[in-house]
Design a protein around this motif. Structure first.
Motif, PDB file in Angstrom:
ATOM      1  N   THR A  66     -36.323 -45.814  -8.612  1.00  0.00           N
ATOM      2  CA  THR A  66     -37.280 -45.277  -7.644  1.00  0.00           C
ATOM      3  C   THR A  66     -36.630 -45.250  -6.268  1.00  0.00           C
ATOM      4  OG1 THR A  66     -39.513 -45.519  -6.707  1.00  0.00           O
ATOM      5  CG2 THR A  66     -38.294 -47.552  -7.149  1.00  0.00           C
ATOM      6  N   ASP A  67     -37.220 -44.501  -5.370  1.00  0.00           N
ATOM      7  CA  ASP A  67     -36.743 -44.507  -3.984  1.00  0.00           C
ATOM      8  C   ASP A  67     -37.741 -45.226  -3.081  1.00  0.00           C
ATOM      9  OD1 ASP A  67     -38.761 -42.645  -4.092  1.00  0.00           O
ATOM     10  OD2 ASP A  67     -37.699 -41.082  -2.995  1.00  0.00           O
ATOM     11  N   ARG A  68     -38.714 -45.904  -3.718  1.00  0.00           N
ATOM     12  CA  ARG A  68     -39.712 -46.672  -2.965  1.00  0.00           C
ATOM     13  C   ARG A  68     -39.676 -48.133  -3.410  1.00  0.00           C
ATOM     14  NH1 ARG A  68     -45.072 -43.026  -3.811  1.00  0.00           N
ATOM     15  NH2 ARG A  68     -44.981 -44.138  -5.778  1.00  0.00           N
ATOM     16  N   HIS A  69     -40.498 -48.961  -2.787  1.00  0.00           N
ATOM     17  CA  HIS A  69     -40.559 -50.378  -3.166  1.00  0.00           C
ATOM     18  C   HIS A  69     -41.019 -50.508  -4.617  1.00  0.00           C
ATOM     19  CE1 HIS A  69     -41.025 -54.693  -2.712  1.00  0.00           C
ATOM     20  NE2 HIS A  69     -42.252 -54.596  -3.180  1.00  0.00           N
ATOM     21  N   LEU A  70     -42.096 -49.778  -4.951  1.00  0.00           N
ATOM     22  CA  LEU A  70     -42.602 -49.713  -6.323  1.00  0.00           C
ATOM     23  C   LEU A  70     -42.522 -48.270  -6.799  1.00  0.00           C
ATOM     24  CD1 LEU A  70     -45.840 -51.912  -6.171  1.00  0.00           C
ATOM     25  CD2 LEU A  70     -43.660 -52.535  -7.206  1.00  0.00           C
ATOM     26  N   CYS A  71     -42.238 -48.091  -8.086  1.00  0.00           N
ATOM     27  CA  CYS A  71     -42.213 -46.735  -8.637  1.00  0.00           C
ATOM     28  C   CYS A  71     -43.641 -46.190  -8.683  1.00  0.00           C
ATOM     29  CB  CYS A  71     -41.578 -46.738 -10.028  1.00  0.00           C
ATOM     30  SG  CYS A  71     -42.652 -47.426 -11.306  1.00  0.00           S
ATOM     31  N   PRO A  72     -43.824 -44.873  -8.811  1.00  0.00           N
ATOM     32  CA  PRO A  72     -45.179 -44.289  -8.826  1.00  0.00           C
ATOM     33  C   PRO A  72     -46.076 -44.848  -9.923  1.00  0.00           C
ATOM     34  CG  PRO A  72     -43.531 -42.575  -8.518  1.00  0.00           C
ATOM     35  CD  PRO A  72     -42.778 -43.845  -8.821  1.00  0.00           C
ATOM     36  N   ILE A  73     -45.516 -45.221 -11.078  1.00  0.00           N
ATOM     37  CA  ILE A  73     -46.337 -45.749 -12.169  1.00  0.00           C
ATOM     38  C   ILE A  73     -46.854 -47.145 -11.826  1.00  0.00           C
ATOM     39  CG2 ILE A  73     -46.311 -46.519 -14.596  1.00  0.00           C
ATOM     40  CD1 ILE A  73     -44.408 -44.176 -15.174  1.00  0.00           C
ATOM     41  N   CYS A  74     -45.970 -48.022 -11.354  1.00  0.00           N
ATOM     42  CA  CYS A  74     -46.393 -49.378 -10.983  1.00  0.00           C
ATOM     43  C   CYS A  74     -47.358 -49.363  -9.803  1.00  0.00           C
ATOM     44  CB  CYS A  74     -45.178 -50.237 -10.632  1.00  0.00           C
ATOM     45  SG  CYS A  74     -44.187 -50.703 -12.065  1.00  0.00           S
ATOM     46  N   ASP A  75     -47.241 -48.353  -8.966  1.00  0.00           N
ATOM     47  CA  ASP A  75     -48.069 -48.264  -7.760  1.00  0.00           C
ATOM     48  C   ASP A  75     -49.400 -47.567  -8.017  1.00  0.00           C
ATOM     49  OD1 ASP A  75     -48.271 -48.941  -5.067  1.00  0.00           O
ATOM     50  OD2 ASP A  75     -47.594 -46.972  -4.387  1.00  0.00           O
ATOM     51  N   ASP A  76     -49.638 -47.187  -9.271  1.00  0.00           N
ATOM     52  CA  ASP A  76     -50.842 -46.441  -9.629  1.00  0.00           C
ATOM     53  C   ASP A  76     -51.920 -47.403 -10.145  1.00  0.00           C
ATOM     54  OD1 ASP A  76     -52.781 -44.715 -10.559  1.00  0.00           O
ATOM     55  OD2 ASP A  76     -51.386 -43.427 -11.675  1.00  0.00           O
ATOM     56  N   ASP A  77     -53.003 -47.547  -9.384  1.00  0.00           N
ATOM     57  CA  ASP A  77     -54.107 -48.449  -9.758  1.00  0.00           C
ATOM     58  C   ASP A  77     -54.866 -47.970 -10.987  1.00  0.00           C
ATOM     59  OD1 ASP A  77     -53.543 -50.144  -7.657  1.00  0.00           O
ATOM     60  OD2 ASP A  77     -54.950 -49.162  -6.285  1.00  0.00           O
ATOM     61  N   ARG A  78     -54.687 -46.700 -11.353  1.00  0.00           N
ATOM     62  CA  ARG A  78     -55.394 -46.170 -12.521  1.00  0.00           C
ATOM     63  C   ARG A  78     -54.720 -46.566 -13.828  1.00  0.00           C
ATOM     64  NH1 ARG A  78     -55.092 -40.129 -10.525  1.00  0.00           N
ATOM     65  NH2 ARG A  78     -53.025 -40.997 -10.129  1.00  0.00           N
ATOM     66  N   ARG A  79     -53.469 -47.039 -13.755  1.00  0.00           N
ATOM     67  CA  ARG A  79     -52.762 -47.479 -14.960  1.00  0.00           C
ATOM     68  C   ARG A  79     -53.260 -48.875 -15.364  1.00  0.00           C
ATOM     69  NH1 ARG A  79     -48.797 -43.263 -16.303  1.00  0.00           N
ATOM     70  NH2 ARG A  79     -48.248 -44.711 -17.968  1.00  0.00           N
ATOM     71  N   ASP A  80     -53.181 -49.155 -16.662  1.00  0.00           N
ATOM     72  CA  ASP A  80     -53.568 -50.465 -17.189  1.00  0.00           C
ATOM     73  C   ASP A  80     -52.381 -51.415 -17.054  1.00  0.00           C
ATOM     74  OD1 ASP A  80     -54.401 -52.687 -18.544  1.00  0.00           O
ATOM     75  OD2 ASP A  80     -54.899 -51.647 -20.405  1.00  0.00           O
ATOM     76  N   HIS A  81     -52.404 -52.258 -16.041  1.00  0.00           N
ATOM     77  CA  HIS A  81     -51.294 -53.177 -15.775  1.00  0.00           C
ATOM     78  C   HIS A  81     -51.285 -54.369 -16.735  1.00  0.00           C
ATOM     79  CE1 HIS A  81     -49.706 -51.378 -11.972  1.00  0.00           C
ATOM     80  NE2 HIS A  81     -50.880 -50.763 -12.065  1.00  0.00           N
ATOM     81  N   GLY A  82     -52.291 -54.433 -17.603  1.00  0.00           N
ATOM     82  CA  GLY A  82     -52.344 -55.497 -18.606  1.00  0.00           C
ATOM     83  C   GLY A  82     -51.537 -55.168 -19.859  1.00  0.00           C
TER      84      GLY A  82
END
Length: 200
Positions: A66-82
């Motif tokens: 990624t070019d950010r601190h977090l990639c777009p997937i990790c930074d997406d609150d709509r994803r199930d982080h569990g």
């Protein structure tokens, strides 16, 4: 190995030949293609390579590029982080994302355990995965390594580390061909493999 006074075209050909899957003939074709580019296009090509090296790094969470601190997937609150899907390489994320069905997050190992090739667990991003699990966020870890000897060995090694932590560990169902590569699998095969995953 080219001498330092070798022609620039020879040096460029040798650089292309270092890329995976590129032989000398293909490298030569690429070098001549670059020669035919306009100065503007050649500069844009060179700048794109430099830009990747300067600005792209590993995501602090999943180890994807990624070019950010977090990639777009990790930074997406709509994803199930569990639910964390463990893959060998960033290309595997692209393959799974094409299914449009997986809503969890990922963890990239950047390789597989392979004693023959001198790759040990310490060479992979396993410690980072364990740190994520120890933070208590994950309920399930999906082992989505390729169905090869190395992929299976890596999946079972990680599952043994995760079991005592109380997290559910599953493996992709073998709708995937034995010895196949995730990045080349079609969307339906990958979706079925995700849907029919089994606990390790």
């Amino acid at each position: 190995m080219a001498e330092t006074n070798a022609l620039p075209l020879v040096l460029l050909t040798e650089q292309f030949a270092k890329l995976p899957g590129i032989g000398m003939k293909s490298a030569q074709r690429l070098a001549y293609h670059v020669m035919r580019m306009s100065d503007k296009d050649a500069e844009a090509f060179a700048n794109a390579v430099l830009n990747v090296h300067k600005n792209v790094h590993l995501c602090k969470e999943c180890q994807n590029y990624t070019d950010r601190h977090l990639c777009p997937i990790c930074d997406d609150d709509r994803r199930d982080h569990g639910v964390i899907c463990v893959v060998e390489s960033p290309q595997d994320i692209t393959a799974i994302e094409r299914t449009g069905e997986y809503k969890g997050v990922y963890h990239v190992l950047h390789g597989l355990i392979s004693p023959i090739n001198g790759v040990s667990p310490d060479d992979l991003k396993i410690k980072e995965l364990l740190a994520r699990i120890n933070s208590g966020i994950a309920d399930e870890v999906i082992m989505a390594t390729n169905p090869t000897v190395e992929g299976d060995a890596t999946a079972f090694y990680i599952s043994k580390l995760l079991k005592p932590l109380g997290v559910k560990v599953t493996r992709l169902a073998f709708g995937l061909p034995i010895g196949g590569q995730l990045e080349y699998a079609d969307e339906i095969t990958l979706f079925k493999a995700l849907e029919n995953r089994s606990e390790i």
